[in-house]
Design an enzyme around this catalytic site. Structure first.
Site, PDB file in Angstrom:
ATOM      1  N   LYS A   1       0.823  -1.210   0.000  1.00  0.00           N
ATOM      2  CA  LYS A   1       0.000   0.000   0.000  1.00  0.00           C
ATOM      3  C   LYS A   1       0.865   1.273   0.000  1.00  0.00           C
ATOM      4  O   LYS A   1       2.073   1.208   0.238  1.00  0.00           O
ATOM      5  CB  LYS A   1      -0.932  -0.041   1.213  1.00  0.00           C
TER       6      LYS A   1
ATOM      7  N   TYR B   1     -12.765  -1.454  -3.348  1.00  0.00           N
ATOM      8  CA  TYR B   1     -13.237  -1.575  -1.962  1.00  0.00           C
ATOM      9  C   TYR B   1     -14.752  -1.394  -1.851  1.00  0.00           C
ATOM     10  O   TYR B   1     -15.250  -1.032  -0.779  1.00  0.00           O
ATOM     11  CB  TYR B   1     -12.505  -0.555  -1.077  1.00  0.00           C
TER      12      TYR B   1
ATOM     13  N   ASN C   1      -2.035   0.032   6.826  1.00  0.00           N
ATOM     14  CA  ASN C   1      -1.492  -1.237   7.321  1.00  0.00           C
ATOM     15  C   ASN C   1      -0.596  -1.968   6.321  1.00  0.00           C
ATOM     16  O   ASN C   1      -0.481  -3.179   6.347  1.00  0.00           O
ATOM     17  CB  ASN C   1      -2.629  -2.128   7.845  1.00  0.00           C
TER      18      ASN C   1
ATOM     19  N   HIS D   1      -2.018  -5.567   1.594  1.00  0.00           N
ATOM     20  CA  HIS D   1      -3.329  -6.214   1.434  1.00  0.00           C
ATOM     21  C   HIS D   1      -3.121  -7.687   1.115  1.00  0.00           C
ATOM     22  O   HIS D   1      -2.183  -8.035   0.408  1.00  0.00           O
ATOM     23  CB  HIS D   1      -4.088  -5.559   0.267  1.00  0.00           C
TER      24      HIS D   1
ATOM     25  N   GLU E   1      -9.743 -10.020  -7.482  1.00  0.00           N
ATOM     26  CA  GLU E   1      -8.800  -8.914  -7.266  1.00  0.00           C
ATOM     27  C   GLU E   1      -7.634  -8.968  -8.253  1.00  0.00           C
ATOM     28  O   GLU E   1      -7.173  -7.931  -8.741  1.00  0.00           O
ATOM     29  CB  GLU E   1      -8.302  -8.953  -5.819  1.00  0.00           C
TER      30      GLU E   1
HETATM   31  P1  CMP Z   1      -7.469  -4.614   4.083  1.00  0.00           P
HETATM   32  O1  CMP Z   1      -7.950  -5.717   4.962  1.00  0.00           O
HETATM   33  O2  CMP Z   1      -6.336  -4.821   3.176  1.00  0.00           O
HETATM   34  O3  CMP Z   1      -8.704  -4.070   3.230  1.00  0.00           O
HETATM   35  C1  CMP Z   1      -9.698  -3.271   3.854  1.00  0.00           C
HETATM   36  C2  CMP Z   1      -8.999  -2.126   4.504  1.00  0.00           C
HETATM   37  O4  CMP Z   1      -9.807  -1.210   5.165  1.00  0.00           O
HETATM   38  C3  CMP Z   1      -8.081  -2.654   5.606  1.00  0.00           C
HETATM   39  O5  CMP Z   1      -7.040  -3.395   5.029  1.00  0.00           O
HETATM   40  C4  CMP Z   1      -7.682  -1.362   6.261  1.00  0.00           C
HETATM   41  O6  CMP Z   1      -6.690  -0.682   5.493  1.00  0.00           O
HETATM   42  C5  CMP Z   1      -8.989  -0.590   6.156  1.00  0.00           C
HETATM   43  N1  CMP Z   1      -9.694  -0.627   7.432  1.00  0.00           N
HETATM   44  C6  CMP Z   1     -10.300  -1.692   8.003  1.00  0.00           C
HETATM   45  N2  CMP Z   1     -10.850  -1.348   9.179  1.00  0.00           N
HETATM   46  C7  CMP Z   1     -10.573  -0.042   9.351  1.00  0.00           C
HETATM   47  C8  CMP Z   1     -10.879   0.875  10.388  1.00  0.00           C
HETATM   48  N3  CMP Z   1     -11.583   0.520  11.456  1.00  0.00           N
HETATM   49  N4  CMP Z   1     -10.443   2.149  10.225  1.00  0.00           N
HETATM   50  C9  CMP Z   1      -9.756   2.509   9.130  1.00  0.00           C
HETATM   51  N5  CMP Z   1      -9.435   1.661   8.116  1.00  0.00           N
HETATM   52  C10 CMP Z   1      -9.839   0.411   8.239  1.00  0.00           C
END
Ligand code: CMP
Length: 139
Positions: free
Chosen positions: A11, A51, A114, A117, A128
């Protein structure tokens, strides 16, 4: 695509912080083979579509803004049990809860930013990967 493949994105935070090489090293060391890869940037429309499943969640706008703010690395990875093993390698969505040695524990900064993905099912891995790659870009 068969069930031994998963899809990942490094990311914008991981790219900005100079972690592409270190994360790819960990992916290779864990036994994943890279069968497709590109350095690219999502448009707002791309991120909204990718998303779409989260469109009703309160963090959707923030997520789209984050995922479009700079380049990403998209890749398709191959290994037995790829989806599950890759999710174990990256760790929990929230880096504060991720196990030691996982990619998110090492490189992620927050729940939203984070670092990486990983697809959550074989079906989504196929969807995807197709979102980012044509058939002749996957080897
Ligand atoms: P990922 O699981 O790759 O894909 C969905 C994304 O949404 C997740 O990673 C985070 O980057 C984001 N995400 C999920 N939960 C939250 C949250 N509570 N607040 C902000 N971002 C979130």
């Amino acid at each position: 695509m068969t069930t031994n493949r998963t899809f990942t994105m490094l990311k914008p935070d991981a790219v900005e912080n100079g972690h592409i090489g270190a994360i790819l090293d960990k992916i290779n060391a864990a036994g994943f083979k890279i069968v497709a890869m590109k350095y690219t940037q999502l448009s707002t429309r791309d991120a909204q579509a990718f998303y779409a499943v989260h469109s009703e969640r309160p963090f959707y706008g923030e997520l789209v803004e984050f995922m479009t703010r700079g380049p990403i690395v998209a890749a398709v990875l191959e290994k037995d049990n790829a989806v599950e093993d890759f999710r174990a390698l990256i760790g929990a969505t929230n880096p504060a809860e991720a196990a030691d040695g996982t990619i998110r524990k090492m490189f992620a900064t927050s729940m939203g930013e984070n670092a990486v993905h990983g697809s959550d099912s074989d079906e989504n891995a196929t969807i995807e990967a197709s979102f980012h790659f044509s058939g002749r870009e996957i080897f």
